[in-house]
Motif scaffolding. Structure first.
Motif, PDB file in Angstrom:
ATOM      1  N   GLU A   1      36.794  30.383  53.445  1.00  0.00           N
ATOM      2  CA  GLU A   1      36.279  30.679  52.113  1.00  0.00           C
ATOM      3  C   GLU A   1      36.671  32.101  51.718  1.00  0.00           C
ATOM      4  N   TYR A   2      37.015  32.243  50.450  1.00  0.00           N
ATOM      5  CA  TYR A   2      37.354  33.535  49.872  1.00  0.00           C
ATOM      6  C   TYR A   2      36.451  33.763  48.670  1.00  0.00           C
ATOM      7  N   THR A   3      35.909  34.964  48.546  1.00  0.00           N
ATOM      8  CA  THR A   3      35.148  35.334  47.364  1.00  0.00           C
ATOM      9  C   THR A   3      36.136  35.910  46.364  1.00  0.00           C
ATOM     10  N   VAL A   4      36.141  35.341  45.169  1.00  0.00           N
ATOM     11  CA  VAL A   4      37.152  35.683  44.167  1.00  0.00           C
ATOM     12  C   VAL A   4      36.461  36.102  42.879  1.00  0.00           C
ATOM     13  N   SER A   5      36.928  37.201  42.289  1.00  0.00           N
ATOM     14  CA  SER A   5      36.374  37.638  41.010  1.00  0.00           C
ATOM     15  C   SER A   5      37.324  37.273  39.877  1.00  0.00           C
ATOM     16  N   GLY A   6      36.747  37.081  38.709  1.00  0.00           N
ATOM     17  CA  GLY A   6      37.546  36.829  37.517  1.00  0.00           C
ATOM     18  C   GLY A   6      37.605  35.391  37.058  1.00  0.00           C
ATOM     19  N   MET A   7      37.180  34.449  37.899  1.00  0.00           N
ATOM     20  CA  MET A   7      37.193  33.048  37.478  1.00  0.00           C
ATOM     21  C   MET A   7      35.984  32.803  36.577  1.00  0.00           C
ATOM     22  N   SER A   8      36.221  32.265  35.376  1.00  0.00           N
ATOM     23  CA  SER A   8      35.105  32.071  34.454  1.00  0.00           C
ATOM     24  C   SER A   8      35.003  30.653  33.884  1.00  0.00           C
TER      25      SER A   8
END
Length: 65
Positions: free
Chosen positions: A3-10
């Motif tokens: 699992e990767y925590t990703v920012s910017g996906m909305s």
């Protein structure tokens, strides 16, 4: 499975963009994205660097790998 925590996906379109980018990475067998949780899950033997680069190329930032 990693699992990767990703920012910017909305939105769902963001999820699709990330999954499509990851489908091009050698060694990725399956990938899913959840924009609400900010999590991308990758199965297979692709290296972390390649996965992080693909997510970055799609326009998003991995904040925890």
């Amino acid at each position: 499975m990693t699992e990767y925590t990703v920012s910017g996906m909305s939105c769902g379109g963001c999820e699709t963009a990330v999954v499509e980018a990851l489908s091009e990475v050698p060694g990725v067998e399956d990938a899913t994205a959840d924009h609400e949780a900010g999590i991308v899950t990758v199965s297979g033997d692709a290296g972390t660097e390649a996965v992080v680069a693909a997510i970055g190329d799609a326009g998003y930032e991995v904040i925890d790998a």
